[in-house]
Design an enzyme around this catalytic site. Structure first.
Site, short mmCIF file in Angstrom:
data_model
loop_
_atom_site.label_atom_id
_atom_site.label_comp_id
_atom_site.label_asym_id
_atom_site.label_seq_id
_atom_site.Cartn_x
_atom_site.Cartn_y
_atom_site.Cartn_z
CG ASP A 260 8.26 1.03 6.13
OD1 ASP A 260 8.70 -0.15 6.13
OD2 ASP A 260 8.09 1.71 5.10
CE LYS B 37 2.80 2.80 4.34
NZ LYS B 37 3.90 3.16 3.43
CE LYS C 117 11.37 2.58 5.10
NZ LYS C 117 11.40 3.03 3.71
CG ASP D 297 11.14 -0.11 2.40
OD1 ASP D 297 10.25 0.11 3.25
OD2 ASP D 297 12.07 0.69 2.16
NE ARG E 154 4.24 -0.05 -3.66
CZ ARG E 154 5.12 0.50 -4.49
NH1 ARG E 154 5.27 0.00 -5.72
NH2 ARG E 154 5.84 1.53 -4.11
CD GLU F 191 5.65 -0.46 4.05
OE1 GLU F 191 6.63 -0.55 3.28
OE2 GLU F 191 5.25 0.61 4.51
N1 BES Z 1 6.91 4.45 4.00
C1 BES Z 1 7.73 4.44 2.84
C2 BES Z 1 7.64 5.73 2.03
C3 BES Z 1 8.16 6.99 2.68
C4 BES Z 1 9.47 7.33 2.52
C5 BES Z 1 7.32 7.81 3.39
C6 BES Z 1 9.94 8.51 3.10
C7 BES Z 1 7.80 8.98 3.97
C8 BES Z 1 9.11 9.33 3.82
C9 BES Z 1 7.32 3.29 1.93
O1 BES Z 1 6.80 2.17 2.56
C10 BES Z 1 8.54 2.86 1.22
O2 BES Z 1 9.44 2.38 1.85
N2 BES Z 1 8.55 3.02 -0.10
C11 BES Z 1 9.66 2.66 -0.88
C12 BES Z 1 9.15 1.97 -2.11
C13 BES Z 1 10.21 1.31 -2.93
C14 BES Z 1 10.79 0.13 -2.19
C15 BES Z 1 9.61 0.86 -4.23
C16 BES Z 1 10.41 3.95 -1.23
O3 BES Z 1 9.75 4.96 -1.47
O4 BES Z 1 11.62 3.93 -1.26
ZN ZN Z 2 5.93 2.48 4.36
MN MN Z 3 8.33 0.84 3.18
#
Ligand code: BES
Ligand code: ZN
Ligand code: MN
Length: 485
Positions: free
Chosen positions: A257, A252, A264, A334, A338, A336
């Site tokens: 992000d 990835k 966020k 968010d 996947r 993204e």
């Molecule tokens: N990049 C984030 C995941 C992440 C969070 C990595 C904290 C490292 C530290 C990912 O893209 C994300 O935002 N995931 C969301 C998914 C949700 C919207 C289903 C998450 O984990 O909140």
């Molecule tokens: Zn992310």
């Molecule tokens: Mn994200």
């Protein structure tokens, strides 16, 4: 980089300091007895004053009496049950203590632990890493040589030298993660991949946005739609003659992000330059594997983009069609990682490798579940899972296998497309993400690593520095070693 040498005996080899191992309750390891002799009768009292008992994490540096072979001696704690990771960590603590000293000698390779010299080299070198490029006054480590003295110095030097490629790969990965997002556009990262390819004669293909429609990278294009800086899909091929196996690595590469329109909160964005760690690990691992010349074919695929909320951004409710055709209703922009991995995994799956491993800072939920220092592992094939777990056991990069329960899949049923990109529920977020990815790997054996926690180290300890850790590089190299045996 520190140069490894095979030194002379304990009587001295021109080094400034000799580092010797000590186990719990000050049980002397190889060379420690001689060190106490060189310090003199005050040694126990001085170790008492330094609170040194021989626990892992302790290092006591004592100056020697006049006429001793070395100017000073470093007593390095290994604790009661030393294993490979203990030696790696002890070497890291030692490196922190002697980083201002030019010539260091050690007997730590003589402890009765499998792969001690290699682990020592990894821990020592990784601990001296710094990310100083934006500081007005960089303070690089001053250590120039590390000599293995006492028995088997030549073997230890050879083993230490063999550890260097994966250390250099890990440092490349750390550099890329630590780089701020304004210094690493998708174009810049594709340039880094091209430089790696140039150095090691790898084949590289970089897809630009103008090609995404024809290549059917609809999910990557959807994530990239809100960003100003153009995205890239990078394909790297390491193809040695007579490979013993074929491994595909998918990483990835979200250079920042923001969450996109599902923005966020500010605090959650602070570390989101880390979100390209998976891609950085793939670059570091392929560089290492090529430098080692392992007889295994490796394909690296890294979808790289920012996730931004620009005027053209993908909206919650939009539908994206990734390369394998399994359509996605995007309910949260968010989620993204996947999405871009759907295209990356589809591309890898077409090549029918022996194993696909993807690596991603995918979910906050995995970070919550396993904490800062352990990554989650999911797989559709237990043999494949065990191969990766076995490799990780040697590197000290801890993985924990998580389930892939088929009945959880229906939480991602979409009203209008083949799948939606979130479950809508509160729980099991890391599992839903893994089940989503499973839709894009076809019938291939596949392992998914969620490094949301350990991609970034949160404290200064042993061979880790605060910041990008490079977690995953050494395990993928170890996996490639196993698969090429
Ligand atoms: N990049 C984030 C995941 C992440 C969070 C990595 C904290 C490292 C530290 C990912 O893209 C994300 O935002 N995931 C969301 C998914 C949700 C919207 C289903 C998450 O984990 O909140
Ligand atoms: Zn992310
Ligand atoms: Mn994200």
């Amino acid at each position: 980089m520190v140069e490894f040498k095979a030194g002379a005996g304990l009587e001295g080899s021109g080094g400034t300091i000799l580092a010797v191992p000590v186990f719990g309750d000050r049980t002397w390891g190889p060379g420690a007895e001689a060190a106490t002799g060189a310090i003199g009768a005050s040694v126990e009292a001085r170790l008492d004053r330094a609170d040194f008992s021989g626990k892992l994490g302790q290092v006591a540096v004592l100056s020697a009496q006049a006429g001793a072979p070395f100017e000073a001696y470093a007593f390095v704690g290994l604790g009661d049950e030393a294993d490979t990771e203990t030696v790696r960590q002890a070497a890291g603590w030692l490196a922190r203590a002697v980083s201002r000293i030019d010539h260091v000698s050690t007997t730590l390779h003589m402890v009765d632990v499998e792969g001690a010299a290699k682990a020592f080299a990894e821990g020592f070198l990784l601990a001296l890493y710094r990310f100083d490029k934006y500081r007005s006054e960089p303070q690089p480590a001053k250590t120039e040589t590390l000599s293995f003295v006492g028995e088997n110095g030549d073997d230890a030097k050879a083993a230490a030298d063999a550890a260097v490629p994966a250390v250099i790969g890990t440092m490349l990965t750390r550099d890329l993660i630590n780089e701020p997002a304004n210094g690493k556009s998708p174009e810049t990262l594709a340039g880094v991949a091209a430089a790696v390819a140039g150095e090691h004669s790898l084949r590289i293909r970089v897809y630009e946005p103008g090609e995404f429609a024809a290549e059917r990278f609809g999910a990557l294009a959807g994530v990239a739609a809100g960003a100003h800086n153009p995205a890239r899909m990078v394909e790297l091929w390491y193809e040695p003659e007579e490979p013993k196996a074929f491994l595909a690595l998918v990483g990835k590469g979200i250079v920042f992000d923001s969450g996109g329109l599902s923005l966020k909160p500010a605090a959650s964005m602070e570390e989101m330059k880390t979100d390209m760690s998976g891609a950085a690990v793939v670059f570091g691992a392929i560089q290492s594997i090529a430098a080692l010349g392992l007889p295994i074919k490796v394909l690296g695929i890294t979808p790289i983009t920012e996730n931004m909320p620009g005027g053209n951004a993908t909206r919650p409710g939009d539908v994206l069609i990734p390369r394998n055709g399994t359509s996605i209703e995007v309910l949260n922009t968010d989620a993204e990682g996947r999405l871009v991995l759907a295209d990356g995994l589809s591309l890898a799956a077409e090549q029918e490798p022996d194993l696909i491993v993807d690596i991603a800072t995918l979910t906050g939920a995995c970070h919550v579940a396993l904490g800062d220092k352990i990554a989650g592992l999911w797989s559709n094939d237990q043999d494949a899972a065990e191969r990766v777990l076995k490799a990780s056991a040697r590197t000290g990069e801890r993985l924990w296998q998580m389930p892939l329960p088929a009945d959880y899949r229906k939480a991602m049923d979409s009203d209008i497309a083949d799948i939606k990109n979130i479950s809508g529920g509160k729980y099991g977020g890391a599992i839903h993400a893994a089940l989503f990815l499973a839709e894009y790997v076809g019938e291939n054996p596949w392992v998914h690593l969620d490094i949301a926690g350990p991609a970034r180290w949160t404290e200064e300890e042993h061979y880790q520095r605060k910041g990008g850790s490079g977690f995953g590089v050494r395990t993928l190299v170890a996996l490639a070693e196993d698969m090429s045996a």
